[in-house]
Design a protein around this motif. Structure first.
Motif, PDB file in Angstrom:
ATOM      1  N   ARG A  10      -1.862  53.042  41.464  1.00 54.23           N
ATOM      2  CA  ARG A  10      -1.913  54.397  40.921  1.00 54.23           C
ATOM      3  C   ARG A  10      -2.316  54.363  39.448  1.00 54.23           C
ATOM      4  NH1 ARG A  10       2.560  55.952  38.738  1.00 54.23           N
ATOM      5  NH2 ARG A  10       3.805  54.714  40.145  1.00 54.23           N
ATOM      6  N   GLU A  11      -3.110  55.320  39.008  1.00 52.38           N
ATOM      7  CA  GLU A  11      -3.640  55.299  37.650  1.00 52.38           C
ATOM      8  C   GLU A  11      -2.780  56.020  36.625  1.00 52.38           C
ATOM      9  OE1 GLU A  11      -7.705  56.380  37.248  1.00 52.38           O
ATOM     10  OE2 GLU A  11      -8.342  55.087  38.875  1.00 52.38           O
ATOM     11  N   SER A  12      -1.923  56.945  37.037  1.00 55.84           N
ATOM     12  CA  SER A  12      -1.128  57.707  36.081  1.00 55.84           C
ATOM     13  C   SER A  12       0.358  57.564  36.356  1.00 55.84           C
ATOM     14  CB  SER A  12      -1.486  59.194  36.157  1.00 55.84           C
ATOM     15  OG  SER A  12      -2.799  59.412  35.725  1.00 55.84           O
ATOM     16  N   ILE A  18       6.036  61.372  32.663  1.00 56.46           N
ATOM     17  CA  ILE A  18       5.273  61.933  31.538  1.00 56.46           C
ATOM     18  C   ILE A  18       6.121  62.951  30.783  1.00 56.46           C
ATOM     19  CG2 ILE A  18       3.280  63.379  30.934  1.00 56.46           C
ATOM     20  CD1 ILE A  18       1.797  62.002  33.323  1.00 56.46           C
ATOM     21  N   ALA A  19       6.794  63.836  31.506  1.00 59.08           N
ATOM     22  CA  ALA A  19       7.635  64.849  30.859  1.00 59.08           C
ATOM     23  C   ALA A  19       8.756  64.194  30.058  1.00 59.08           C
ATOM     24  CB  ALA A  19       8.209  65.810  31.903  1.00 59.08           C
ATOM     25  N   LEU A  20       9.411  63.201  30.652  1.00 58.08           N
ATOM     26  CA  LEU A  20      10.490  62.512  29.935  1.00 58.08           C
ATOM     27  C   LEU A  20       9.950  61.786  28.700  1.00 58.08           C
ATOM     28  CD1 LEU A  20      12.551  61.110  32.940  1.00 58.08           C
ATOM     29  CD2 LEU A  20      13.314  62.827  31.279  1.00 58.08           C
ATOM     30  N   HIS A  21       8.797  61.145  28.833  1.00 55.96           N
ATOM     31  CA  HIS A  21       8.189  60.438  27.696  1.00 55.96           C
ATOM     32  C   HIS A  21       7.986  61.375  26.517  1.00 55.96           C
ATOM     33  CE1 HIS A  21       4.701  59.090  25.305  1.00 55.96           C
ATOM     34  NE2 HIS A  21       5.139  57.872  25.528  1.00 55.96           N
ATOM     35  N   LEU A 177      -6.450  53.776  29.462  1.00 50.71           N
ATOM     36  CA  LEU A 177      -5.008  53.530  29.440  1.00 50.71           C
ATOM     37  C   LEU A 177      -4.229  54.752  28.938  1.00 50.71           C
ATOM     38  CD1 LEU A 177      -3.202  51.073  30.119  1.00 50.71           C
ATOM     39  CD2 LEU A 177      -3.141  50.600  27.684  1.00 50.71           C
ATOM     40  N   LEU A 178      -4.708  55.386  27.888  1.00 49.38           N
ATOM     41  CA  LEU A 178      -3.991  56.530  27.313  1.00 49.38           C
ATOM     42  C   LEU A 178      -3.943  57.718  28.278  1.00 49.38           C
ATOM     43  CD1 LEU A 178      -2.478  57.554  24.822  1.00 49.38           C
ATOM     44  CD2 LEU A 178      -4.662  58.308  23.891  1.00 49.38           C
ATOM     45  N   SER A 179      -4.940  57.841  29.118  1.00 48.32           N
ATOM     46  CA  SER A 179      -4.973  58.974  30.049  1.00 48.32           C
ATOM     47  C   SER A 179      -3.880  58.881  31.112  1.00 48.32           C
ATOM     48  CB  SER A 179      -6.347  59.086  30.725  1.00 48.32           C
ATOM     49  OG  SER A 179      -6.574  57.981  31.562  1.00 48.32           O
ATOM     50  N   ARG A 180      -3.231  57.727  31.235  1.00 47.19           N
ATOM     51  CA  ARG A 180      -2.112  57.605  32.172  1.00 47.19           C
ATOM     52  C   ARG A 180      -0.928  58.447  31.715  1.00 47.19           C
ATOM     53  NH1 ARG A 180      -0.762  51.634  33.414  1.00 47.19           N
ATOM     54  NH2 ARG A 180       0.458  51.939  31.544  1.00 47.19           N
ATOM     55  N   MET A 181      -0.782  58.612  30.399  1.00 54.65           N
ATOM     56  CA  MET A 181       0.341  59.388  29.854  1.00 54.65           C
ATOM     57  C   MET A 181      -0.118  60.755  29.358  1.00 54.65           C
ATOM     58  SD  MET A 181       3.579  59.361  29.606  1.00 54.65           S
ATOM     59  CE  MET A 181       4.102  57.730  30.025  1.00 54.65           C
ATOM     60  N   ILE A 182      -1.415  60.909  29.196  1.00 56.09           N
ATOM     61  CA  ILE A 182      -1.988  62.210  28.802  1.00 56.09           C
ATOM     62  C   ILE A 182      -3.126  62.516  29.801  1.00 56.09           C
ATOM     63  CG2 ILE A 182      -3.039  63.569  26.951  1.00 56.09           C
ATOM     64  CD1 ILE A 182      -2.005  61.516  24.949  1.00 56.09           C
ATOM     65  N   PRO A 183      -2.750  63.045  30.967  1.00 53.83           N
ATOM     66  CA  PRO A 183      -3.726  63.211  32.055  1.00 53.83           C
ATOM     67  C   PRO A 183      -4.950  64.060  31.704  1.00 53.83           C
ATOM     68  CG  PRO A 183      -1.492  63.504  32.868  1.00 53.83           C
ATOM     69  CD  PRO A 183      -1.413  63.417  31.377  1.00 53.83           C
ATOM     70  N   PHE A 184      -4.833  65.016  30.780  1.00 59.06           N
ATOM     71  CA  PHE A 184      -5.983  65.859  30.481  1.00 59.06           C
ATOM     72  C   PHE A 184      -7.078  65.111  29.730  1.00 59.06           C
ATOM     73  CE2 PHE A 184      -3.133  66.717  26.886  1.00 59.06           C
ATOM     74  CZ  PHE A 184      -3.971  66.490  25.803  1.00 59.06           C
TER      75      PHE A 184
END
Length: 186
Positions: A10-12, A18-21, A177-184
């Motif tokens: 899985r990529e994200s 994400i919300a908890l982060h 890599l960053l898009s895993r935590m910031i999907p947009f």
């Protein structure tokens, strides 16, 4: 030209992760900023006391959310790191994340114990008195205050490294890599 991410699974992260982060990150920034400001206010003014209360409430909330986040992480696999990432970077990323989790627990605990040693109750949200875990102790108070401050500066350094690493992967490596935590960002 951007490279295509090469993730094994899985990529994200999950929406919950994400919300908890981001919620914990926001609370940590607010708690650190509040701690910085409140300690520079001379005397015991109503504003300073209010800031101390808010700082404690943030700490208790971060602790609770960090426990929830650790439980979530223990039951949900994180996305794999890019295959092309060097082993030392994988190790550094894993160590940084582990230390961030440790500090998200240790900092609120040290602050809570510091309050107990200083004989200052913690009343969460002004409604729920939390039990004292240790008796008031002026000597221990000084030690715990130093520990709390030192851990916070350690967290500041780790967060800076974490953010620098994420930005490096986004702008230099362009590995997604960053898009895993910031999907947009995808």
């Amino acid at each position: 030209m951007a490279q295509t991410p090469s993730f094994a699974t899985r990529e994200s992260y999950t929406r919950t992760a994400i919300a908890l982060h981001w919620l914990i990150a926001l609370l940590i920034v607010c708690g650190f900023g509040l701690g910085w400001v409140m300690t520079d206010i001379p005397g015991f003014t109503p504003t300073k006391l209010r800031y101390f209360s808010w700082h404690k409430w943030i700490g208790v909330t971060v602790f609770a959310l960090a426990v929830l986040r650790i439980l979530w992480r223990a039951t949900h696999t994180a996305p794999a790191l890019p295959r092309q990432m060097p082993a030392w970077q994988r190790s550094a990323a894993n160590l940084t994340h582990l230390l961030l989790y440790v500090l998200m627990i240790a900092i609120p605990v040290s602050g809570y114990l510091y309050s107990s040693a200083a004989n200052v109750p913690v009343v969460y949200l002004g409604l729920i008195p939390l039990p004292r875990l240790i008796a008031p102790d002026p000597t221990l108070k000084v030690v715990l205050k130093t520990i709390h401050i030192t851990l916070n500066y350690g967290l500041l350094a780790l967060v800076a490294a974490h953010v620098a690493g994420a930005l490096k992967h986004h702008w230099l490596d362009r590995d997604g890599l960053l898009s895993r935590m910031i999907p947009f960002l995808k």
